[in-house]
Write a protein that holds these residues in place. Structure first.
Motif, short mmCIF file in Angstrom:
data_model
loop_
_atom_site.label_atom_id
_atom_site.label_comp_id
_atom_site.label_asym_id
_atom_site.label_seq_id
_atom_site.Cartn_x
_atom_site.Cartn_y
_atom_site.Cartn_z
N ILE A 1 -5.39 -25.25 -0.59
CA ILE A 1 -4.98 -23.94 -0.08
C ILE A 1 -6.20 -23.05 0.16
CG2 ILE A 1 -3.77 -21.80 -0.70
CD1 ILE A 1 -1.62 -23.68 -1.94
N GLY B 1 -6.27 -19.97 2.52
CA GLY B 1 -5.14 -19.32 1.86
C GLY B 1 -5.59 -18.37 0.76
N GLU C 1 -1.79 -17.90 -3.86
CA GLU C 1 -1.10 -19.11 -3.39
C GLU C 1 -1.69 -20.35 -4.05
OE1 GLU C 1 -0.72 -19.48 0.93
OE2 GLU C 1 -1.12 -17.34 1.04
#
Length: 105
Positions: A20, A25, A29
């Motif tokens: 991620i 990200g 997350e």
């Protein structure tokens, strides 16, 4: 043999979070994804692998906190959850529905 299973699960957890982050990200997350791998494993004392209470029920806790220096911190948590598969998801959701934390003592 069991030690290898622990290491393999931890490796999957690290890879889930790293994937991620590498894709751009958010850190929240990544944390959620990494913890979720451990929650889905019976090897760890969280979610699927939780210990039972004296009353024979599984009660799970999870918390998440994020923030930057000089900015309000967001915190979310669940306690004694009994009907969620991944308490870290519930903690993350509550992080954005709760009160902003301006100081941590």
């Amino acid at each position: 043999a069991q030690e290898q299973e622990y290491h393999a699960t931890l490796e999957r957890s690290l890879r889930a979070g790293a994937a991620i982050l590498e894709a751009g990200g958010a850190s929240e997350e990544a944390v959620e994804a990494a913890v979720e791998v451990m929650e889905d494993s019976p090897l760890f004392n969280c979610a699927h692998g939780s210990s039972v209470t004296m009353g024979g029920q599984v009660e799970m806790d999870a918390a998440m906190m994020s923030g930057r220096s000089g900015a309000p911190t967001r915190a979310g948590a669940v306690s004694s959850a009994t009907r969620v598969r991944n308490p870290i998801k519930a903690a993350r959701i509550s992080q954005y529905r709760g009160v902003k934390v301006h100081g941590v003592v």
